[in-house]
Design a protein around this motif. Sequence first.
Motif, PDB file in Angstrom:
ATOM      1  N   GLY A   1       2.972  -8.699 -11.631  1.00  0.00           N
ATOM      2  CA  GLY A   1       2.672  -7.528 -12.437  1.00  0.00           C
ATOM      3  C   GLY A   1       1.686  -6.427 -11.537  1.00  0.00           C
ATOM      4  N   GLN A   2       1.494  -5.585 -11.297  1.00  0.00           N
ATOM      5  CA  GLN A   2       1.072  -4.218 -11.639  1.00  0.00           C
ATOM      6  C   GLN A   2      -0.307  -3.500 -11.852  1.00  0.00           C
ATOM      7  OE1 GLN A   2       3.111  -2.021  -9.459  1.00  0.00           O
ATOM      8  NE2 GLN A   2       4.414  -4.248  -9.309  1.00  0.00           N
ATOM      9  N   LEU A   3      -1.247  -4.462 -12.281  1.00  0.00           N
ATOM     10  CA  LEU A   3      -2.528  -4.298 -12.650  1.00  0.00           C
ATOM     11  C   LEU A   3      -3.605  -4.594 -11.632  1.00  0.00           C
ATOM     12  CD1 LEU A   3      -4.499  -4.001 -14.500  1.00  0.00           C
ATOM     13  CD2 LEU A   3      -4.694  -6.597 -15.487  1.00  0.00           C
ATOM     14  N   THR A   4      -2.936  -5.409 -10.407  1.00  0.00           N
ATOM     15  CA  THR A   4      -3.461  -6.311  -9.569  1.00  0.00           C
ATOM     16  C   THR A   4      -3.897  -4.724  -8.477  1.00  0.00           C
ATOM     17  OG1 THR A   4      -3.517  -8.250  -9.560  1.00  0.00           O
ATOM     18  CG2 THR A   4      -4.565  -7.532  -7.657  1.00  0.00           C
ATOM     19  N   VAL A   5      -2.426  -4.429  -8.277  1.00  0.00           N
ATOM     20  CA  VAL A   5      -2.618  -2.903  -7.008  1.00  0.00           C
ATOM     21  C   VAL A   5      -3.145  -1.925  -8.014  1.00  0.00           C
ATOM     22  CG1 VAL A   5      -0.469  -1.765  -6.030  1.00  0.00           C
ATOM     23  CG2 VAL A   5      -0.158  -3.565  -6.516  1.00  0.00           C
ATOM     24  N   ARG A   6      -2.963  -1.738  -8.903  1.00  0.00           N
ATOM     25  CA  ARG A   6      -4.219  -0.164  -9.999  1.00  0.00           C
ATOM     26  C   ARG A   6      -5.421  -0.235  -9.935  1.00  0.00           C
ATOM     27  NH1 ARG A   6      -0.029  -0.973 -13.756  1.00  0.00           N
ATOM     28  NH2 ARG A   6      -1.181  -2.385 -15.043  1.00  0.00           N
ATOM     29  N   LEU A   7      -5.954  -1.961  -9.898  1.00  0.00           N
ATOM     30  CA  LEU A   7      -7.494  -2.391  -9.775  1.00  0.00           C
ATOM     31  C   LEU A   7      -7.050  -1.883  -8.612  1.00  0.00           C
ATOM     32  CD1 LEU A   7      -7.932  -5.529 -12.073  1.00  0.00           C
ATOM     33  CD2 LEU A   7      -8.862  -3.035 -12.728  1.00  0.00           C
ATOM     34  N   ARG A   8      -6.849  -2.135  -7.352  1.00  0.00           N
ATOM     35  CA  ARG A   8      -7.008  -1.950  -5.961  1.00  0.00           C
ATOM     36  C   ARG A   8      -7.291  -0.837  -6.243  1.00  0.00           C
ATOM     37  NH1 ARG A   8      -2.843  -5.856  -2.962  1.00  0.00           N
ATOM     38  NH2 ARG A   8      -3.679  -4.685  -1.237  1.00  0.00           N
ATOM     39  N   LEU A   9      -5.922   0.700  -6.036  1.00  0.00           N
ATOM     40  CA  LEU A   9      -6.398   2.030  -6.498  1.00  0.00           C
ATOM     41  C   LEU A   9      -7.650   2.386  -6.742  1.00  0.00           C
ATOM     42  CD1 LEU A   9      -1.975   2.955  -6.854  1.00  0.00           C
ATOM     43  CD2 LEU A   9      -3.404   3.735  -4.762  1.00  0.00           C
ATOM     44  N   GLY A  10      -7.364   1.892  -7.935  1.00  0.00           N
ATOM     45  CA  GLY A  10      -8.909   2.669  -8.832  1.00  0.00           C
ATOM     46  C   GLY A  10      -9.895   2.723  -7.833  1.00  0.00           C
ATOM     47  N   ARG A  11      -9.953   2.037  -6.979  1.00  0.00           N
ATOM     48  CA  ARG A  11     -11.244   0.970  -6.108  1.00  0.00           C
ATOM     49  C   ARG A  11     -11.228   1.735  -4.515  1.00  0.00           C
ATOM     50  NH1 ARG A  11     -10.679  -5.484  -6.614  1.00  0.00           N
ATOM     51  NH2 ARG A  11     -11.760  -5.086  -8.725  1.00  0.00           N
ATOM     52  N   GLY A  12     -10.011   2.845  -4.920  1.00  0.00           N
ATOM     53  CA  GLY A  12     -10.376   3.704  -3.506  1.00  0.00           C
ATOM     54  C   GLY A  12      -9.338   2.692  -2.551  1.00  0.00           C
ATOM     55  N   GLU A  13      -8.794   1.205  -2.197  1.00  0.00           N
ATOM     56  CA  GLU A  13      -7.860   1.367  -1.335  1.00  0.00           C
ATOM     57  C   GLU A  13      -6.385   1.795  -0.845  1.00  0.00           C
ATOM     58  OE1 GLU A  13      -5.672  -2.902  -0.784  1.00  0.00           O
ATOM     59  OE2 GLU A  13      -7.581  -3.146  -1.867  1.00  0.00           O
ATOM     60  N   ALA A  14      -6.160   2.145   0.072  1.00  0.00           N
ATOM     61  CA  ALA A  14      -5.564   2.795   0.579  1.00  0.00           C
ATOM     62  C   ALA A  14      -3.844   2.017  -0.112  1.00  0.00           C
ATOM     63  CB  ALA A  14      -5.534   3.396   1.652  1.00  0.00           C
ATOM     64  N   ILE A  15      -2.684   2.449  -0.585  1.00  0.00           N
ATOM     65  CA  ILE A  15      -1.927   1.355  -1.394  1.00  0.00           C
ATOM     66  C   ILE A  15      -0.579   2.254  -1.254  1.00  0.00           C
ATOM     67  CG2 ILE A  15      -0.236   0.365  -2.830  1.00  0.00           C
ATOM     68  CD1 ILE A  15      -2.688  -1.193  -2.736  1.00  0.00           C
ATOM     69  N   PRO A  16      -0.080   1.649   0.271  1.00  0.00           N
ATOM     70  CA  PRO A  16       1.991   2.715   0.763  1.00  0.00           C
ATOM     71  C   PRO A  16       2.385   2.723  -0.467  1.00  0.00           C
ATOM     72  CG  PRO A  16       1.667   0.573   1.373  1.00  0.00           C
ATOM     73  CD  PRO A  16       0.302   0.449   1.095  1.00  0.00           C
ATOM     74  N   GLU A  17       3.194   3.672  -0.424  1.00  0.00           N
ATOM     75  CA  GLU A  17       4.021   4.546  -1.094  1.00  0.00           C
ATOM     76  C   GLU A  17       5.560   3.657  -0.772  1.00  0.00           C
ATOM     77  OE1 GLU A  17       4.036   5.782  -3.572  1.00  0.00           O
ATOM     78  OE2 GLU A  17       2.079   7.377  -3.290  1.00  0.00           O
ATOM     79  N   PRO A  18       6.573   3.187  -1.580  1.00  0.00           N
ATOM     80  CA  PRO A  18       6.340   3.738  -2.713  1.00  0.00           C
ATOM     81  C   PRO A  18       5.418   2.672  -4.215  1.00  0.00           C
ATOM     82  CG  PRO A  18       8.120   2.420  -2.568  1.00  0.00           C
ATOM     83  CD  PRO A  18       7.654   2.342  -1.217  1.00  0.00           C
ATOM     84  N   TRP A  19       4.638   1.702  -3.993  1.00  0.00           N
ATOM     85  CA  TRP A  19       4.016   0.968  -4.287  1.00  0.00           C
ATOM     86  C   TRP A  19       2.343   1.404  -5.125  1.00  0.00           C
ATOM     87  CZ3 TRP A  19       7.119  -3.319  -4.705  1.00  0.00           C
ATOM     88  CH2 TRP A  19       8.075  -3.351  -3.148  1.00  0.00           C
ATOM     89  N   ALA A  20       2.137   2.188  -4.590  1.00  0.00           N
ATOM     90  CA  ALA A  20       0.853   3.212  -4.971  1.00  0.00           C
ATOM     91  C   ALA A  20       2.089   3.470  -6.667  1.00  0.00           C
ATOM     92  CB  ALA A  20       0.474   4.066  -4.324  1.00  0.00           C
ATOM     93  N   THR A  21       2.297   4.236  -6.649  1.00  0.00           N
ATOM     94  CA  THR A  21       3.643   5.318  -7.300  1.00  0.00           C
ATOM     95  C   THR A  21       3.775   4.088  -8.461  1.00  0.00           C
ATOM     96  OG1 THR A  21       3.407   7.399  -5.993  1.00  0.00           O
ATOM     97  CG2 THR A  21       5.207   6.850  -8.225  1.00  0.00           C
ATOM     98  N   LEU A  22       4.460   3.221  -8.097  1.00  0.00           N
ATOM     99  CA  LEU A  22       5.364   2.805  -8.764  1.00  0.00           C
ATOM    100  C   LEU A  22       4.318   1.822  -9.349  1.00  0.00           C
ATOM    101  CD1 LEU A  22       8.414   1.179  -6.211  1.00  0.00           C
ATOM    102  CD2 LEU A  22       8.010   2.026  -8.105  1.00  0.00           C
ATOM    103  N   SER A  23       3.239   1.531  -9.445  1.00  0.00           N
ATOM    104  CA  SER A  23       2.141   0.336  -9.750  1.00  0.00           C
ATOM    105  C   SER A  23       1.755   1.429 -11.355  1.00  0.00           C
ATOM    106  CB  SER A  23       1.192   0.555  -8.980  1.00  0.00           C
ATOM    107  OG  SER A  23      -0.125   1.158  -8.325  1.00  0.00           O
ATOM    108  N   LEU A  24       1.506   2.982 -10.942  1.00  0.00           N
ATOM    109  CA  LEU A  24       1.200   3.142 -11.984  1.00  0.00           C
ATOM    110  C   LEU A  24       2.178   3.783 -13.016  1.00  0.00           C
ATOM    111  CD1 LEU A  24      -0.543   5.877  -9.501  1.00  0.00           C
ATOM    112  CD2 LEU A  24      -1.614   4.399 -10.860  1.00  0.00           C
ATOM    113  N   LEU A  25       3.267   3.738 -12.834  1.00  0.00           N
ATOM    114  CA  LEU A  25       4.884   4.124 -13.372  1.00  0.00           C
ATOM    115  C   LEU A  25       4.725   2.659 -14.060  1.00  0.00           C
ATOM    116  CD1 LEU A  25       6.574   5.725 -11.513  1.00  0.00           C
ATOM    117  CD2 LEU A  25       5.168   6.780 -13.657  1.00  0.00           C
ATOM    118  N   THR A  26       4.545   1.510 -13.807  1.00  0.00           N
ATOM    119  CA  THR A  26       5.256   0.513 -13.749  1.00  0.00           C
ATOM    120  C   THR A  26       4.349  -0.736 -14.249  1.00  0.00           C
ATOM    121  OG1 THR A  26       6.153  -0.326 -12.144  1.00  0.00           O
ATOM    122  CG2 THR A  26       7.633   0.458 -13.286  1.00  0.00           C
TER     123      THR A  26
END
Length: 147
Positions: free
Chosen positions: A82-107
């Motif tokens: 699931g991608q919700l946790t990664v989206r939350l981490r992004l929203g808190r300003g955590e640096a998520i590496p690509e391609p994981w950051a973009t995939l979390s926003l798309l899926t």
Amino acid sequence: MDIAKCLTVIDALCAGEFPAPDGAPKPGAPGPGHRTVELAASHGMRAGDAGARQGTAQDFRAYREAVAERLHDRWGRQPPWGQLTVRLRLGRGEAIPEPWATLSLLTDELDVWQVTDTGRWVALGVADRDEADEIRLLAAVTRTPPP
């Protein structure tokens, strides 16, 4: 949609080289250590009828599951990620590496495997979160483990 063609593309991604760095990384663009490709895309689903869009998204998820079954046979069955946790981490300003950051926003979820003997990771997901965009089946290959 052709499962054999999807598997051929994924195999080529697993065996191929990644692009060399060329300036600032762009979300979703191929970059050092990763590449994401569109295996299939809908036509006419941008801001279209919500019912038709939902049906098409379900078709794409079923197609993803069919491709994933073949990859489970190769690399082992893994639960969807699931991608919700990664989206939350992004929203808190955590640096998520690509391609994981973009995939979390798309899926909403990904099937993820570590490819035996290569150290690469393969992710497969349906990009259907943006109603202003077509629904797409995406495959990503990266050297970076999921966050």
